[in-house]
Scaffold this active site. Structure first.
Site, short mmCIF file in Angstrom:
data_model
loop_
_atom_site.label_atom_id
_atom_site.label_comp_id
_atom_site.label_asym_id
_atom_site.label_seq_id
_atom_site.Cartn_x
_atom_site.Cartn_y
_atom_site.Cartn_z
N LYS A 203 0.85 -1.20 0.00
CA LYS A 203 0.00 0.00 0.00
C LYS A 203 0.88 1.25 0.00
O LYS A 203 0.60 2.22 -0.71
CB LYS A 203 -0.91 0.00 1.24
N GLN B 249 -5.04 -1.95 10.07
CA GLN B 249 -4.67 -3.19 9.37
C GLN B 249 -5.14 -4.38 10.21
O GLN B 249 -4.77 -4.53 11.37
CB GLN B 249 -3.15 -3.23 9.16
N ASP C 150 -11.54 2.45 4.84
CA ASP C 150 -12.04 1.11 4.53
C ASP C 150 -13.57 1.04 4.48
O ASP C 150 -14.12 0.01 4.08
CB ASP C 150 -11.56 0.11 5.59
#
Ligand code: NDP
Length: 282
Positions: free
Chosen positions: A49, A93, A116
């Site tokens: 990422k 994460q 997200d």
């Protein structure tokens, strides 16, 4: 002939478009990733990422936290970022170390910075069919791939196998909103192969290598393989690619299918959150 749905290529196109748009900005989007504990797969995902984000011109900061961090200390870090106008997006994460309550941590992210789309605010708005600030990246990437390959889910029978909060559940809702007739399957589903083999689109997100074989597939079906499974032979999907490839009309490969789309959608969400925040300031 079977069409391989090239998520890698599409993700590169999206990332390059983001790079061009970001190049025109005075202030650049800033994404913060919270990485708690020592999960080696998580570390690889975060590094991927970071590379892509920096290629676009975003700032990506990784906040590394010890595996024994208390919930209180974790939440405090997030609250600081919530209040920092230089931070535009955050992601936690997953998986988090067992001592932490993942949903409580996720809920503490300001929904306008929720890259997200996992907070109940954004998830709820998505489920109700409204416009949340962000929607979950893997389902968003799958819908984008279907669009790119002109697979319109409207009126189609679609089975989503796996009902996790990050993939199967939001994806099934998003496909319903695209007027698909959705079957949501999971580990307790009986006669799964029989049900799946009547479907126009089969999407597997279960995490078992090569579980889906030609018995699960109707001739001409579209198959989306979300699985990323580490085996002795390397990374494989949930779908036995070689067994189904001559039966399907289209299929995503692993690697190179849904995985790169997920990262591209995370970066697109970051850009969109940044834009929403700029408009709020104006
Ligand atoms: P979870 O473990 O959270 O969920 C797995 C789901 O699969 C559960 O709903 C479970 O059912 C269901 N399931 C398990 N075994 C079976 C079975 N035998 N038959 C039918 N359903 C079954 O997984 P995730 O959603 O987090 O991830 C799934 C896979 O997708 C993993 O391989 C993961 O690495 C990958 N992944 C890939 C991403 C990408 O970008 N390509 C992003 C996220 C995940 P039940 O609810 O009953 O337990």
């Amino acid at each position: 002939m079977t069409v391989i749905m090239d998520g890698k290529l599409l993700s590169e196109i999206i990332i390059n478009q983001l790079k061009i748009k970001t190049g025109k900005l005075e202030k650049k989007p800033h994404l913060v990733v919270f990485l708690a504990g020592n999960n080696s797969a998580s570390r690889i995902y975060v590094n991927n990422k970071k590379k892509k984000a920096e290629y676009i011109g975003f700032t990506l900061s990784v906040v590394e936290l010890p595996s024994d961090i208390s919930e209180k200390d974790f939440l405090e870090q997030i609250y600081i970022m919530n209040d920092d106008s230089n931070i535009n997006a955050m992601l936690i994460q997953l998986p988090l170390p067992n001592n932490l309550n993942s949903q409580k941590i996720i809920e503490s992210v300001d929904p306008i910075k929720d890259a997200d789309g996992f907070t109940s605010y954004n998830f709820g708005w998505m489920a109700l069919g409204y416009n949340p600030y962000a929607v979950p990246c893997t389902p968003k990437g799958i819908i984008r791939l279907l669009d790119e390959y002109k697979v319109n889910p409207e009126g189609k029978n679609v089975i989503v196998i796996g009902r996790s909060n990050i993939v199967g559940k939001p994806l099934s809702l998003m496909l319903q909103q695209r007027n698909a007739t959705v079957t949501m399957a999971h580990s307790k589903t009986e006669n799964l192969a029989e049900i799946a083999s009547s479907q126009d689109i089969v999407i597997s997100a279960i995490g078992i290598p090569n579980f889906i074989n030609s018995k699960f597939i109707k001739k001409g079906a579209v198959v989306i393989d979300v699985g990323i499974n580490r085996t002795e032979k390397g990374i494989t999907g949930d779908v036995d690619f070689n067994d189904v490839k001559d039966k399907v009309s289209m299929i995503t490969p692993v690697p190179g299918g849904v995985g790169p789309m997920t990262i591209a959608m995370l970066l697109e969400n970051t850009f969109e959150l940044f834009q929403i925040q700029q408009n709020f300031v104006l």
